[in-house]
Write an enzyme that holds these catalytic residues in place. Structure first.
Site, PDB file in Angstrom:
ATOM      1  N   ASP A   1     -19.814  -9.867  32.020  1.00 37.39           N
ATOM      2  CA  ASP A   1     -20.086 -10.300  33.412  1.00 37.39           C
ATOM      3  C   ASP A   1     -19.209 -11.390  33.863  1.00 37.39           C
ATOM      4  O   ASP A   1     -18.868 -11.853  32.820  1.00 37.39           O
ATOM      5  CB  ASP A   1     -21.560 -10.400  33.730  1.00 37.39           C
ATOM      6  CG  ASP A   1     -22.023 -10.749  35.225  1.00 37.39           C
ATOM      7  OD1 ASP A   1     -21.175 -10.237  36.019  1.00 37.39           O
ATOM      8  OD2 ASP A   1     -22.935 -11.823  35.116  1.00 37.39           O
ATOM      9  N   SER A   2     -19.246 -11.833  35.062  1.00 39.53           N
ATOM     10  CA  SER A   2     -18.570 -13.140  35.451  1.00 39.53           C
ATOM     11  C   SER A   2     -19.512 -14.123  34.922  1.00 39.53           C
ATOM     12  O   SER A   2     -18.781 -15.488  34.954  1.00 39.53           O
ATOM     13  CB  SER A   2     -18.562 -13.408  36.918  1.00 39.53           C
ATOM     14  OG  SER A   2     -19.869 -13.333  37.597  1.00 39.53           O
TER      15      SER A   2
ATOM     16  N   CYS B   1     -21.921  -5.752  35.795  1.00 39.99           N
ATOM     17  CA  CYS B   1     -21.545  -6.603  36.771  1.00 39.99           C
ATOM     18  C   CYS B   1     -21.097  -5.430  37.978  1.00 39.99           C
ATOM     19  O   CYS B   1     -20.462  -4.524  37.499  1.00 39.99           O
ATOM     20  CB  CYS B   1     -20.425  -7.471  36.817  1.00 39.99           C
ATOM     21  SG  CYS B   1     -19.718  -8.213  37.954  1.00 39.99           S
TER      22      CYS B   1
ATOM     23  N   GLU C   1     -26.162 -18.811  38.872  1.00 35.18           N
ATOM     24  CA  GLU C   1     -25.181 -19.396  37.629  1.00 35.18           C
ATOM     25  C   GLU C   1     -25.210 -20.903  37.586  1.00 35.18           C
ATOM     26  O   GLU C   1     -25.243 -21.131  36.420  1.00 35.18           O
ATOM     27  CB  GLU C   1     -23.756 -19.160  38.113  1.00 35.18           C
ATOM     28  CG  GLU C   1     -22.814 -19.295  36.980  1.00 35.18           C
ATOM     29  CD  GLU C   1     -22.672 -18.307  35.945  1.00 35.18           C
ATOM     30  OE1 GLU C   1     -23.127 -17.049  36.117  1.00 35.18           O
ATOM     31  OE2 GLU C   1     -22.220 -18.523  34.948  1.00 35.18           O
TER      32      GLU C   1
ATOM     33  N   CYS D   1     -26.503  -7.016  42.402  1.00 35.65           N
ATOM     34  CA  CYS D   1     -25.706  -7.847  41.806  1.00 35.65           C
ATOM     35  C   CYS D   1     -26.646  -8.333  40.732  1.00 35.65           C
ATOM     36  O   CYS D   1     -27.802  -8.485  40.795  1.00 35.65           O
ATOM     37  CB  CYS D   1     -25.271  -9.307  42.562  1.00 35.65           C
ATOM     38  SG  CYS D   1     -24.867 -10.544  41.465  1.00 35.65           S
TER      39      CYS D   1
ATOM     40  N   HIS E   1     -26.864 -10.855  38.712  1.00 33.96           N
ATOM     41  CA  HIS E   1     -27.409 -12.213  38.752  1.00 33.96           C
ATOM     42  C   HIS E   1     -28.651 -12.286  39.602  1.00 33.96           C
ATOM     43  O   HIS E   1     -29.697 -12.890  39.412  1.00 33.96           O
ATOM     44  CB  HIS E   1     -26.551 -13.346  39.588  1.00 33.96           C
ATOM     45  CG  HIS E   1     -25.296 -13.794  38.816  1.00 33.96           C
ATOM     46  ND1 HIS E   1     -24.128 -13.125  38.302  1.00 33.96           N
ATOM     47  CD2 HIS E   1     -25.149 -14.896  38.265  1.00 33.96           C
ATOM     48  CE1 HIS E   1     -23.572 -13.695  37.478  1.00 33.96           C
ATOM     49  NE2 HIS E   1     -24.003 -14.849  37.638  1.00 33.96           N
TER      50      HIS E   1
HETATM   51  N1  DGL Z   1     -22.950 -10.453  38.614  1.00 33.15           N
HETATM   52  C1  DGL Z   1     -21.871 -10.007  39.369  1.00 33.15           C
HETATM   53  C2  DGL Z   1     -22.420  -8.566  40.049  1.00 33.15           C
HETATM   54  O1  DGL Z   1     -23.271  -8.189  39.344  1.00 33.15           O
HETATM   55  C3  DGL Z   1     -21.219 -10.846  40.210  1.00 33.15           C
HETATM   56  C4  DGL Z   1     -21.447 -12.178  40.475  1.00 33.15           C
HETATM   57  C5  DGL Z   1     -20.264 -12.725  40.905  1.00 33.15           C
HETATM   58  O2  DGL Z   1     -19.257 -13.250  40.055  1.00 33.15           O
HETATM   59  O3  DGL Z   1     -20.038 -13.085  42.007  1.00 33.15           O
HETATM   60  O4  DGL Z   1     -21.927  -8.266  40.851  1.00 33.15           O
END
Ligand code: DGL
Length: 217
Positions: free
Chosen positions: A9-10, A72, A150, A182, A184
């Site tokens: 993931d990011s 992600c 984050e 998302c 997150h």
């Molecule tokens: N966790 C990521 C998602 O599911 C994206 C968060 C990001 O880097 O903007 O989309």
């Protein structure tokens, strides 16, 4: 080398998937890559996100992972098909849980919270076409929300204000299902439960994706 599952993931978002997988398969080795150098994916172009996703996926395969989870939604939207074309291992992706949300809705109204990049992607548009079934689905981009998570802010004023700004309109129009698009946002389930009426369900895809992964193994 023992079979291991590569997850990326990011940043920390994919840990919601990693944790769900660990609960289902505690002995399964996992390798997790948080691409914090390129965070947030949600503010970047599909081309940049796809290039990063390809680099990370190749690296995890080179390190011995025999199955990958793109934990992600943004990277899945930008790159999942290409990753499946170019790599020789099974790849499980994420998508916002629109289908179960639309199926469960009693009011016929669903909100899906996503990053800006996922909001404009063709994958989300296709999900709408395939699964809306007459249900009204509002896409709600939440710029800055993944950044709060984050940085460790998973409760408090800033998170509540951002969620209210995104959700007040859809809730006033009768939304009874909130789909988290998302990874997150999975960390915000407790705060969301505190903000929303009991009649509103919150759906997160981490657990279904973990189950699909175990099935693929
Ligand atoms: N966790 C990521 C998602 O599911 C994206 C968060 C990001 O880097 O903007 O989309």
């Amino acid at each position: 080398m023992a079979t291991s599952v590569g997850i990326f993931d990011s940043g920390v978002g994919g840990l919601t998937v990693s944790e769900a997988l660990h609960r289902l398969a505690p002995a399964l080795p996992q390798r997790y890559f948080a691409d914090t150098a390129c965070f947030p994916y949600g503010g970047r172009s599909d081309g940049v996100v796809a290039a990063r996703a390809l680099t990370l996926a190749r690296r995890l395969v080179d390190e011995g992972c025999s199955l990958l989870i793109v934990a992600c939604n943004t990277a899945s939207s930008a790159a999942l098909l290409r990753l499946r074309d170019e790599l020789d291992v099974p790849i499980v992706g994420m998508e916002p849980p629109l289908k179960p949300a639309a199926a469960r809705s009693r009011s016929g109204r669903v909100a899906v919270l996503v990053t800006a990049a996922t909001a404009r992607g063709s994958r989300l548009a296709r999900l709408h076409d395939d699964h809306a079934n007459g249900v009204d689905i509002e896409t709600v981009p939440m710029p800055g929300l993944a950044d709060l998570v984050e940085s460790g802010e998973i409760r408090g004023d800033a998170v509540e204000r951002t969620l209210r700004e995104g959700l007040d309109g859809p809730l006033s129009r009768g939304v009874d299902q909130v789909a988290l698009g998302c990874t997150h946002y999975g960390f915000l389930l407790p705060v969301l439960r505190g903000l929303l009426a009991e009649s509103v369900d919150v759906l997160h895809a981490a657990e279904p994706v973990a189950r699909r992964t175990v099935d693929r193994l």
